[in-house]
Design a protein around this motif. Structure first.
Motif, PDB file in Angstrom:
ATOM      1  N   PRO A   1       0.931  -1.031   0.338  1.00  0.00           N
ATOM      2  CA  PRO A   1      -0.499   0.277  -0.162  1.00  0.00           C
ATOM      3  C   PRO A   1       0.989   1.280   0.203  1.00  0.00           C
ATOM      4  CG  PRO A   1      -1.075  -1.527   1.587  1.00  0.00           C
ATOM      5  CD  PRO A   1       0.765  -2.284   1.785  1.00  0.00           C
ATOM      6  N   ASN A   2       0.360   2.133  -0.873  1.00  0.00           N
ATOM      7  CA  ASN A   2       0.510   3.781  -0.788  1.00  0.00           C
ATOM      8  C   ASN A   2       2.079   3.780  -1.461  1.00  0.00           C
ATOM      9  OD1 ASN A   2      -0.560   5.135   0.156  1.00  0.00           O
ATOM     10  ND2 ASN A   2      -0.855   4.289   2.843  1.00  0.00           N
ATOM     11  N   VAL A   3       2.407   2.689  -1.927  1.00  0.00           N
ATOM     12  CA  VAL A   3       3.959   2.639  -3.122  1.00  0.00           C
ATOM     13  C   VAL A   3       3.425   3.829  -4.487  1.00  0.00           C
ATOM     14  CG1 VAL A   3       5.096   1.340  -1.871  1.00  0.00           C
ATOM     15  CG2 VAL A   3       3.550   0.736  -3.758  1.00  0.00           C
ATOM     16  N   GLY A   4       2.497   4.379  -4.697  1.00  0.00           N
ATOM     17  CA  GLY A   4       1.694   5.275  -5.685  1.00  0.00           C
ATOM     18  C   GLY A   4       0.783   3.788  -6.805  1.00  0.00           C
ATOM     19  N   LYS A   5       0.604   2.882  -6.273  1.00  0.00           N
ATOM     20  CA  LYS A   5       0.145   1.774  -7.570  1.00  0.00           C
ATOM     21  C   LYS A   5      -1.091   2.947  -8.710  1.00  0.00           C
ATOM     22  CE  LYS A   5      -0.973  -1.090  -5.286  1.00  0.00           C
ATOM     23  NZ  LYS A   5      -0.475  -0.171  -3.767  1.00  0.00           N
ATOM     24  N   SER A   6      -1.715   3.754  -7.835  1.00  0.00           N
ATOM     25  CA  SER A   6      -3.098   3.663  -8.194  1.00  0.00           C
ATOM     26  C   SER A   6      -2.936   4.771  -8.993  1.00  0.00           C
ATOM     27  CB  SER A   6      -4.370   4.180  -7.395  1.00  0.00           C
ATOM     28  OG  SER A   6      -4.479   3.895  -6.234  1.00  0.00           O
ATOM     29  N   SER A   7      -1.548   6.113  -8.194  1.00  0.00           N
ATOM     30  CA  SER A   7      -1.285   7.122  -8.782  1.00  0.00           C
ATOM     31  C   SER A   7      -0.218   7.178 -10.500  1.00  0.00           C
ATOM     32  CB  SER A   7      -0.439   7.915  -8.276  1.00  0.00           C
ATOM     33  OG  SER A   7      -0.562   8.038  -6.496  1.00  0.00           O
TER      34      SER A   7
ATOM     35  N   ASN B   1       9.393   4.289  -7.933  1.00  0.00           N
ATOM     36  CA  ASN B   1       8.727   5.589  -8.128  1.00  0.00           C
ATOM     37  C   ASN B   1       9.162   6.302  -6.626  1.00  0.00           C
ATOM     38  OD1 ASN B   1       6.915   6.774  -8.805  1.00  0.00           O
ATOM     39  ND2 ASN B   1       4.651   6.362  -7.059  1.00  0.00           N
ATOM     40  N   LYS B   2       8.109   7.069  -6.597  1.00  0.00           N
ATOM     41  CA  LYS B   2       8.941   8.568  -5.966  1.00  0.00           C
ATOM     42  C   LYS B   2       9.768   8.854  -5.992  1.00  0.00           C
ATOM     43  CE  LYS B   2       4.954   7.359  -3.017  1.00  0.00           C
ATOM     44  NZ  LYS B   2       4.204   7.263  -1.557  1.00  0.00           N
TER      45      LYS B   2
ATOM     46  N   SER C   1       8.755   9.158 -11.227  1.00  0.00           N
ATOM     47  CA  SER C   1       7.612   9.682 -10.256  1.00  0.00           C
ATOM     48  C   SER C   1       6.636   9.479 -11.094  1.00  0.00           C
ATOM     49  CB  SER C   1       8.347  11.255 -10.148  1.00  0.00           C
ATOM     50  OG  SER C   1       7.229  12.029  -9.406  1.00  0.00           O
ATOM     51  N   ALA C   2       5.280   8.979 -10.234  1.00  0.00           N
ATOM     52  CA  ALA C   2       4.077   9.039 -10.831  1.00  0.00           C
ATOM     53  C   ALA C   2       3.600  10.307 -10.372  1.00  0.00           C
ATOM     54  CB  ALA C   2       3.395   7.750  -9.762  1.00  0.00           C
ATOM     55  N   LEU C   3       3.694  11.073  -9.405  1.00  0.00           N
ATOM     56  CA  LEU C   3       3.413  12.152  -9.470  1.00  0.00           C
ATOM     57  C   LEU C   3       3.830  13.422 -10.314  1.00  0.00           C
ATOM     58  CD1 LEU C   3       1.472  12.796  -5.974  1.00  0.00           C
ATOM     59  CD2 LEU C   3       3.758  14.196  -5.854  1.00  0.00           C
TER      60      LEU C   3
ATOM     61  N   GLU D   1      -6.586  -1.781  -0.616  1.00  0.00           N
ATOM     62  CA  GLU D   1      -5.698  -1.655  -0.420  1.00  0.00           C
ATOM     63  C   GLU D   1      -4.298  -1.975   0.032  1.00  0.00           C
ATOM     64  OE1 GLU D   1      -6.177   2.106  -0.875  1.00  0.00           O
ATOM     65  OE2 GLU D   1      -4.518   1.326  -0.589  1.00  0.00           O
TER      66      GLU D   1
ATOM     67  N   ASP E   1      11.178  11.944  -6.626  1.00  0.00           N
ATOM     68  CA  ASP E   1      10.863  13.093  -6.499  1.00  0.00           C
ATOM     69  C   ASP E   1      11.479  13.358  -5.016  1.00  0.00           C
ATOM     70  OD1 ASP E   1       7.747  13.579  -5.753  1.00  0.00           O
ATOM     71  OD2 ASP E   1       8.519  12.507  -6.744  1.00  0.00           O
ATOM     72  N   LEU E   2      11.667  12.459  -4.450  1.00  0.00           N
ATOM     73  CA  LEU E   2      11.834  12.060  -3.097  1.00  0.00           C
ATOM     74  C   LEU E   2      12.620  11.838  -2.859  1.00  0.00           C
ATOM     75  CD1 LEU E   2       8.374  11.418  -1.549  1.00  0.00           C
ATOM     76  CD2 LEU E   2       8.866  13.572  -1.339  1.00  0.00           C
TER      77      LEU E   2
HETATM   78  P1  GDP Z   1      -1.068   2.900  -3.832  1.00  0.00           P
HETATM   79  O1  GDP Z   1      -2.307   2.196  -2.253  1.00  0.00           O
HETATM   80  O2  GDP Z   1       0.170   2.557  -3.984  1.00  0.00           O
HETATM   81  O3  GDP Z   1      -2.466   3.346  -4.797  1.00  0.00           O
HETATM   82  O4  GDP Z   1      -0.474   3.632  -3.620  1.00  0.00           O
HETATM   83  P2  GDP Z   1      -1.059   5.637  -4.197  1.00  0.00           P
HETATM   84  O5  GDP Z   1      -1.327   5.774  -5.711  1.00  0.00           O
HETATM   85  O6  GDP Z   1      -2.688   5.612  -3.352  1.00  0.00           O
HETATM   86  O7  GDP Z   1      -0.069   7.063  -3.471  1.00  0.00           O
HETATM   87  C1  GDP Z   1      -0.689   6.699  -2.131  1.00  0.00           C
HETATM   88  C2  GDP Z   1       0.074   8.244  -1.788  1.00  0.00           C
HETATM   89  O8  GDP Z   1       2.012   8.604  -2.508  1.00  0.00           O
HETATM   90  C3  GDP Z   1      -0.124   9.271  -2.648  1.00  0.00           C
HETATM   91  O9  GDP Z   1      -0.268  10.460  -1.351  1.00  0.00           O
HETATM   92  C4  GDP Z   1       0.279   9.363  -3.690  1.00  0.00           C
HETATM   93  O10 GDP Z   1       0.360  11.180  -3.799  1.00  0.00           O
HETATM   94  C5  GDP Z   1       1.614   9.627  -3.167  1.00  0.00           C
HETATM   95  N1  GDP Z   1       2.556   9.504  -4.650  1.00  0.00           N
HETATM   96  C6  GDP Z   1       2.314   8.776  -5.631  1.00  0.00           C
HETATM   97  N2  GDP Z   1       3.739   8.380  -6.357  1.00  0.00           N
HETATM   98  C7  GDP Z   1       4.287  10.283  -5.989  1.00  0.00           C
HETATM   99  C8  GDP Z   1       5.747  10.442  -7.007  1.00  0.00           C
HETATM  100  O11 GDP Z   1       6.083  10.042  -7.472  1.00  0.00           O
HETATM  101  N3  GDP Z   1       5.750  11.076  -5.619  1.00  0.00           N
HETATM  102  C9  GDP Z   1       5.616  11.426  -4.430  1.00  0.00           C
HETATM  103  N4  GDP Z   1       6.507  12.378  -3.878  1.00  0.00           N
HETATM  104  N5  GDP Z   1       4.649  11.074  -3.703  1.00  0.00           N
HETATM  105  C10 GDP Z   1       4.085  10.031  -4.921  1.00  0.00           C
END
Ligand code: GDP
Length: 459
Positions: A230-236, A335-336, A361-363, A283, A338-339
């Motif tokens: 969870p929260n790694v950015g799959k949906s993004s 992913n991420k 960076s999905a964001l 999730e 940018d951090l």
């Molecule tokens: P999932 O649970 O794997 O589907 O993750 P989400 O896509 O819901 O993303 C979880 C959080 O990570 C959200 O707050 C996103 O905005 C953030 N996020 C996703 N991709 C990136 C990225 O490339 N960079 C940063 N800084 N945050 C990201």
């Protein structure tokens, strides 16, 4: 085969739309149409030039059912090569249904799925590979898939098969002369020439067969699952890839819950993202992998995209997923980016080769193009990319090529052992037969029914 009945069906997709089309094919088409159609001019259909649209009404006794445009195409210059009538009425459910019912009450039978196309094949207008291309044109999900199907419809595969069979026929002719006139003083084909011909054919068949993997993907889509904790950015990521690339969203009825399949067009490759509902609702995807359904889609996936949060160190949960990726075609996305980066890439490399890792960076939408390129190169492996070349997209064709390939290997073995010509002839006859499965020359009738039952009604 003698076809003597007349068939009809609705040719357009059900639902509201400007126009609905009813198609009639067979000997009685014109006769039936004359009974139900009254042109505005008062003339009969026959009095008009063929292939022109005639304005009039469909009437049941004195009752007008709908205002229509009707076209008469006399065989063999029609879709089925039989006499065909097409009635363009108003779209929606009722007009088409009422007109079809009226026609079916006049000693006309409802067409089976694919029967119009089957007749086009049986009447010799197109060969089987072209008939099969028609369904591929209809079902194509991307421009590239459409182009490949269109080429096949135009006869690219038919011509290739004809050419290969011509080669086989020549060898067979030589063999027959050698067998029939073995006592006489004719120049026999040498084992060396036979071997050369066989090897040449083998190379050609293999080349064609090798296009099947990419071809299947073009036709059916690349089944892809996205995994990661969870929260790694799959949906993004999903939103990033879906962005402008969303091709088609289909609801598949009959499944326990509504699995939404999204087709994404990645460089012409239809990516079928499976189980996205799972990604969205639950999730905990690791846990979901434990669930039978998810395991199934994971196991049957052609491609697994694993997402990792590169701003964090690898944890047990990540490792758990990484271990499951063995033997799967995988792309790992860091992913991420940018951090601040904390992931241990060395440790990651123990599970995946760095070739298959992409930083994104999905964001910020970074690295997505690289992902597309990676998917493209994985699918084509540097081979078929040129859609104008012949691509095998159909598993039936692939299977026939495999059999032909096995027979050519048998032939080569027989040649190497200097076996008598009639032994070698059997293998070449088999090659000829198997190649004929593809264009339908040597296909059995019951198989035809199976092939055409995959079509929709009205096609
Ligand atoms: P999932 O649970 O794997 O589907 O993750 P989400 O896509 O819901 O993303 C979880 C959080 O990570 C959200 O707050 C996103 O905005 C953030 N996020 C996703 N991709 C990136 C990225 O490339 N960079 C940063 N800084 N945050 C990201």
């Amino acid at each position: 085969m003698f076809i003597d009945d007349t068939i009809a069906a609705i040719a357009t997709a059900p639902g509201e739309g400007g126009i609905g089309i009813i198609r009639i094919s067979g000997e009685k088409s014109l006769e039936v149409a004359e009974k139900v159609f009254k042109s505005m001019s008062g003339k009969t259909i026959k009095e008009y030039r063929q292939r022109t649209l005639i304005y009039g009404n469909i009437v049941d006794n004195e009752n007008t059912i709908d205002e229509v445009l009707l076209a008469y195409m006399k065989g063999p210059n029609s879709y089925t090569a039989e006499d065909v009538i097409e009635i363009n009425c108003h779209g929606g459910f009722i007009s088409v249904k009422k007109i079809l019912e009226l026609i079916l009450s006049k000693d006309v039978r409802l067409a089976d799925a694919g029967e119009f196309t089957k007749r086009a094949f049986l009447n010799g207008r197109i060969d089987l590979s072209q008939a099969e291309a028609i369904i591929d044109v209809i079902k194509a999900k991307t421009d590239m898939a459409h182009e490949v199907a269109q080429n096949q419809l135009e006869g690219s595969l038919s011509n290739k098969i004809k050419e290969l069979r011509m080669n086989v026929t020549e060898v067979l002719a030589h063999l027959e002369v050698a067998i029939d006139f073995s006592e006489e003083d004719v120049e026999e084909i040498t084992y060396q020439t036979l071997k050369e011909r066989a090897e040449g054919l083998k190379t050609e068949i293999k080349k064609l067969y090798d296009t099947a993997e990419s071809g299947k993907i073009l036709r059916d889509g690349l089944k892809t699952v996205i995994v990661g904790k969870p929260n790694v950015g799959k949906s993004s990521l999903l939103n990033s890839i879906l962005g402008e690339n969303r091709a088609i969203v289909t609801d598949i009825p009959g499944t326990t819950r509504d699995v939404i399949e999204e087709f994404v067009n990645i460089k012409g490759i239809p990516l079928k993202i499976v189980d996205t509902a799972g990604i969205r609702e639950t999730e905990d995807v690791v846990e979901k992998i434990g669930v039978e359904k998810s395991r199934e889609s994971f196991n049957s996936a052609d491609l697994v995209i694993m997402v990792l949060d590169s701003s964090r160190k690898l944890c047990d949960e990540d490792i758990d997923i990484l271990e499951k990726l063995e033997n799967k075609k995988t792309i790992v996305l860091l992913n991420k980016t940018d951090l601040e980066q904390n992931i241990e890439e060395d440790k990651l490399n123990e599970y995946v080769s760095s070739d298959n890792i992409i930083k994104i960076s999905a964001l910020q939408n970074k690295g997505i193009e690289e992902l597309h390129e990676k998917i493209e190169s994985m699918v084509y492996k540097g081979s078929v990319k040129n859609t104008s070349s012949v691509v095998i997209t159909n598993s039936r064709h692939k299977d026939a090529l495999l059999r032909a390939y096995e027979s050519i290997n048998d032939a080569i073995k027989a040649i190497d052992q200097n076996l008598p010509y009639d032994f070698i002839e059997v293998d070449f006859k088999n090659i000829w037969d198997y190649l004929g499965y593809i264009n339908g020359d040597t296909i059995k009738e019951d198989l035809l029914d199976t092939i055409f039952s995959n079509f929709c009604i009205g096609k």
